[in-house]
Design a protein around this motif. Structure first.
Motif, PDB file in Angstrom:
ATOM      1  N   LEU A  29       0.732   7.170  10.540  1.00  0.00           N
ATOM      2  CA  LEU A  29       0.977   6.634   9.193  1.00  0.00           C
ATOM      3  C   LEU A  29      -0.299   6.458   8.380  1.00  0.00           C
ATOM      4  CD1 LEU A  29       3.810   4.079  10.019  1.00  0.00           C
ATOM      5  CD2 LEU A  29       4.026   6.464   9.324  1.00  0.00           C
ATOM      6  N   LYS A  30      -1.349   7.166   8.760  1.00  0.00           N
ATOM      7  CA  LYS A  30      -2.623   7.068   8.041  1.00  0.00           C
ATOM      8  C   LYS A  30      -2.751   8.132   6.958  1.00  0.00           C
ATOM      9  CE  LYS A  30      -4.951   4.763  11.792  1.00  0.00           C
ATOM     10  NZ  LYS A  30      -5.932   4.830  12.851  1.00  0.00           N
ATOM     11  N   GLY A  31      -1.663   8.853   6.692  1.00  0.00           N
ATOM     12  CA  GLY A  31      -1.654   9.836   5.621  1.00  0.00           C
ATOM     13  C   GLY A  31      -1.499  11.237   6.143  1.00  0.00           C
ATOM     14  N   GLY A  32      -1.000  12.078   5.294  1.00  0.00           N
ATOM     15  CA  GLY A  32      -0.756  13.487   5.579  1.00  0.00           C
ATOM     16  C   GLY A  32      -0.359  14.098   4.257  1.00  0.00           C
ATOM     17  N   LEU A  33       0.787  14.767   4.226  1.00  0.00           N
ATOM     18  CA  LEU A  33       1.336  15.234   2.956  1.00  0.00           C
ATOM     19  C   LEU A  33       1.564  14.025   2.043  1.00  0.00           C
ATOM     20  CD1 LEU A  33       2.646  17.357   1.080  1.00  0.00           C
ATOM     21  CD2 LEU A  33       4.786  16.950   2.305  1.00  0.00           C
ATOM     22  N   GLY A  34       2.082  12.944   2.636  1.00  0.00           N
ATOM     23  CA  GLY A  34       2.305  11.690   1.898  1.00  0.00           C
ATOM     24  C   GLY A  34       1.137  10.741   2.079  1.00  0.00           C
ATOM     25  N   ARG A  35       1.102   9.747   1.236  1.00  0.00           N
ATOM     26  CA  ARG A  35       0.040   8.728   1.277  1.00  0.00           C
ATOM     27  C   ARG A  35       0.105   7.909   2.565  1.00  0.00           C
ATOM     28  NH1 ARG A  35       0.112   6.268  -4.835  1.00  0.00           N
ATOM     29  NH2 ARG A  35      -0.339   8.232  -5.864  1.00  0.00           N
ATOM     30  N   PRO A  36      -0.990   7.208   2.888  1.00  0.00           N
ATOM     31  CA  PRO A  36      -0.978   6.325   4.061  1.00  0.00           C
ATOM     32  C   PRO A  36       0.067   5.215   3.902  1.00  0.00           C
ATOM     33  CG  PRO A  36      -3.216   6.624   3.254  1.00  0.00           C
ATOM     34  CD  PRO A  36      -2.308   7.244   2.253  1.00  0.00           C
ATOM     35  N   LEU A  37       0.665   4.837   5.006  1.00  0.00           N
ATOM     36  CA  LEU A  37       1.637   3.741   5.021  1.00  0.00           C
ATOM     37  C   LEU A  37       1.168   2.607   5.923  1.00  0.00           C
ATOM     38  CD1 LEU A  37       5.030   5.675   5.207  1.00  0.00           C
ATOM     39  CD2 LEU A  37       3.882   4.737   3.191  1.00  0.00           C
ATOM     40  N   THR A  38      -0.128   2.424   6.020  1.00  0.00           N
ATOM     41  CA  THR A  38      -0.667   1.339   6.827  1.00  0.00           C
ATOM     42  C   THR A  38      -0.547   0.022   6.066  1.00  0.00           C
ATOM     43  OG1 THR A  38      -2.877   1.648   5.930  1.00  0.00           O
ATOM     44  CG2 THR A  38      -2.335   2.882   7.951  1.00  0.00           C
ATOM     45  N   ALA A  39      -0.606  -1.082   6.797  1.00  0.00           N
ATOM     46  CA  ALA A  39      -0.548  -2.396   6.153  1.00  0.00           C
ATOM     47  C   ALA A  39      -1.667  -2.537   5.130  1.00  0.00           C
ATOM     48  CB  ALA A  39      -0.616  -3.491   7.211  1.00  0.00           C
ATOM     49  N   GLU A  40      -2.835  -2.032   5.450  1.00  0.00           N
ATOM     50  CA  GLU A  40      -3.966  -2.109   4.519  1.00  0.00           C
ATOM     51  C   GLU A  40      -3.674  -1.327   3.242  1.00  0.00           C
ATOM     52  OE1 GLU A  40      -8.713  -0.984   4.299  1.00  0.00           O
ATOM     53  OE2 GLU A  40      -7.663  -0.835   6.200  1.00  0.00           O
ATOM     54  N   ALA A  41      -3.139  -0.120   3.374  1.00  0.00           N
ATOM     55  CA  ALA A  41      -2.848   0.708   2.203  1.00  0.00           C
ATOM     56  C   ALA A  41      -1.723   0.115   1.356  1.00  0.00           C
ATOM     57  CB  ALA A  41      -2.477   2.118   2.642  1.00  0.00           C
ATOM     58  N   LEU A  42      -0.841  -0.660   1.972  1.00  0.00           N
ATOM     59  CA  LEU A  42       0.300  -1.237   1.263  1.00  0.00           C
ATOM     60  C   LEU A  42       0.108  -2.704   0.919  1.00  0.00           C
ATOM     61  CD1 LEU A  42       3.149   0.366   3.407  1.00  0.00           C
ATOM     62  CD2 LEU A  42       2.277   1.138   1.180  1.00  0.00           C
ATOM     63  N   ALA A  43      -1.079  -3.223   1.115  1.00  0.00           N
ATOM     64  CA  ALA A  43      -1.338  -4.653   0.907  1.00  0.00           C
ATOM     65  C   ALA A  43      -0.953  -5.120  -0.490  1.00  0.00           C
ATOM     66  CB  ALA A  43      -2.800  -4.966   1.197  1.00  0.00           C
ATOM     67  N   HIS A  44      -1.156  -4.281  -1.484  1.00  0.00           N
ATOM     68  CA  HIS A  44      -0.882  -4.660  -2.872  1.00  0.00           C
ATOM     69  C   HIS A  44       0.598  -4.550  -3.243  1.00  0.00           C
ATOM     70  CE1 HIS A  44      -0.854  -0.312  -2.927  1.00  0.00           C
ATOM     71  NE2 HIS A  44      -0.211  -0.379  -4.074  1.00  0.00           N
ATOM     72  N   ALA A  45       1.384  -3.879  -2.432  1.00  0.00           N
ATOM     73  CA  ALA A  45       2.781  -3.577  -2.764  1.00  0.00           C
ATOM     74  C   ALA A  45       3.709  -4.701  -2.330  1.00  0.00           C
ATOM     75  CB  ALA A  45       3.194  -2.270  -2.096  1.00  0.00           C
ATOM     76  N   GLU A  46       4.727  -4.932  -3.131  1.00  0.00           N
ATOM     77  CA  GLU A  46       5.768  -5.902  -2.790  1.00  0.00           C
ATOM     78  C   GLU A  46       6.836  -5.209  -1.946  1.00  0.00           C
ATOM     79  OE1 GLU A  46       5.842  -9.151  -3.410  1.00  0.00           O
ATOM     80  OE2 GLU A  46       3.872  -8.971  -4.349  1.00  0.00           O
ATOM     81  N   PRO A  47       7.373  -5.886  -0.932  1.00  0.00           N
ATOM     82  CA  PRO A  47       8.405  -5.280  -0.096  1.00  0.00           C
ATOM     83  C   PRO A  47       9.615  -4.767  -0.888  1.00  0.00           C
ATOM     84  CG  PRO A  47       7.581  -7.244   0.959  1.00  0.00           C
ATOM     85  CD  PRO A  47       6.964  -7.196  -0.420  1.00  0.00           C
ATOM     86  N   ASP A  48      10.048  -5.499  -1.904  1.00  0.00           N
ATOM     87  CA  ASP A  48      11.202  -5.057  -2.692  1.00  0.00           C
ATOM     88  C   ASP A  48      10.913  -3.733  -3.401  1.00  0.00           C
ATOM     89  OD1 ASP A  48      12.763  -7.210  -1.953  1.00  0.00           O
ATOM     90  OD2 ASP A  48      12.270  -8.393  -3.736  1.00  0.00           O
ATOM     91  N   GLY A  49       9.700  -3.576  -3.921  1.00  0.00           N
ATOM     92  CA  GLY A  49       9.318  -2.329  -4.580  1.00  0.00           C
ATOM     93  C   GLY A  49       9.254  -1.174  -3.606  1.00  0.00           C
ATOM     94  N   LEU A  50       8.709  -1.435  -2.424  1.00  0.00           N
ATOM     95  CA  LEU A  50       8.659  -0.398  -1.388  1.00  0.00           C
ATOM     96  C   LEU A  50      10.070   0.003  -0.956  1.00  0.00           C
ATOM     97  CD1 LEU A  50       5.756  -1.732   0.850  1.00  0.00           C
ATOM     98  CD2 LEU A  50       5.696   0.239  -0.697  1.00  0.00           C
ATOM     99  N   ALA A  51      10.956  -0.985  -0.824  1.00  0.00           N
ATOM    100  CA  ALA A  51      12.336  -0.699  -0.433  1.00  0.00           C
ATOM    101  C   ALA A  51      13.015   0.196  -1.468  1.00  0.00           C
ATOM    102  CB  ALA A  51      13.120  -1.991  -0.236  1.00  0.00           C
ATOM    103  N   THR A  52      12.741  -0.037  -2.738  1.00  0.00           N
ATOM    104  CA  THR A  52      13.313   0.794  -3.801  1.00  0.00           C
ATOM    105  C   THR A  52      12.815   2.231  -3.680  1.00  0.00           C
ATOM    106  OG1 THR A  52      13.552  -1.085  -5.284  1.00  0.00           O
ATOM    107  CG2 THR A  52      13.495   1.096  -6.307  1.00  0.00           C
ATOM    108  N   ILE A  53      11.523   2.397  -3.400  1.00  0.00           N
ATOM    109  CA  ILE A  53      10.970   3.743  -3.216  1.00  0.00           C
ATOM    110  C   ILE A  53      11.615   4.413  -2.008  1.00  0.00           C
ATOM    111  CG2 ILE A  53       8.890   5.038  -2.590  1.00  0.00           C
ATOM    112  CD1 ILE A  53       7.328   2.978  -4.326  1.00  0.00           C
ATOM    113  N   ILE A  54      11.781   3.665  -0.919  1.00  0.00           N
ATOM    114  CA  ILE A  54      12.415   4.215   0.278  1.00  0.00           C
ATOM    115  C   ILE A  54      13.842   4.666  -0.051  1.00  0.00           C
ATOM    116  CG2 ILE A  54      13.316   3.633   2.581  1.00  0.00           C
ATOM    117  CD1 ILE A  54      10.816   1.688   2.771  1.00  0.00           C
ATOM    118  N   LEU A  55      14.575   3.847  -0.759  1.00  0.00           N
ATOM    119  CA  LEU A  55      15.974   4.159  -1.059  1.00  0.00           C
ATOM    120  C   LEU A  55      16.141   5.289  -2.068  1.00  0.00           C
ATOM    121  CD1 LEU A  55      17.405   0.551  -1.204  1.00  0.00           C
ATOM    122  CD2 LEU A  55      17.944   2.291   0.513  1.00  0.00           C
ATOM    123  N   ASP A  56      15.314   5.287  -3.111  1.00  0.00           N
ATOM    124  CA  ASP A  56      15.517   6.224  -4.224  1.00  0.00           C
ATOM    125  C   ASP A  56      14.522   7.374  -4.269  1.00  0.00           C
ATOM    126  OD1 ASP A  56      17.691   4.689  -5.039  1.00  0.00           O
ATOM    127  OD2 ASP A  56      16.421   3.383  -6.260  1.00  0.00           O
TER     128      ASP A  56
END
Length: 104
Positions: A44-71
């Protein structure tokens, strides 16, 4: 301070945890490793998609991430997972990703 007031303050200061049955957690962890990992890297440190590490997502809210996952993200390789996941499951994944590094 009355006990109920203390409990209320503790609950208000605690983010909601997604309600996912334990048997589904195993499947969601597998999905993160295999399906998300196929684009975001198996670590989860990146590839075609961006990194999904806790550090890389520190600024993101869980609800916003969930919306991206769903949509998904139109115009990118990020697909919508709404046909396969519930809102609680997407929120669980978002919370999992934001804390995954600290669990290792």
């Amino acid at each position: 301070m009355p006990r109920t007031s203390v409990l209320l303050l503790l609950m208000l200061g605690t983010p909601a945890i997604a309600d996912v049955p334990p048997e589904r957690v195993v499947a969601l962890e597998h999905l993160v490793t295999q399906d998300c990992g196929s684009c975001h890297g198996l670590t989860l440190k990146g590839g075609l998609g961006r990194p999904l590490t806790a550090e890389a997502l520190a600024h993101a809210e869980p609800d916003g991430l969930a919306t991206i996952i769903l949509d998904g993200i139109p115009g990118t390789a990020m697909p919508p997972w709404r046909p396969l996941l519930t809102e609680d499951e997407a929120l669980w994944i978002a919370q999992y990703l934001k804390t995954k590094d600290s669990k290792q």
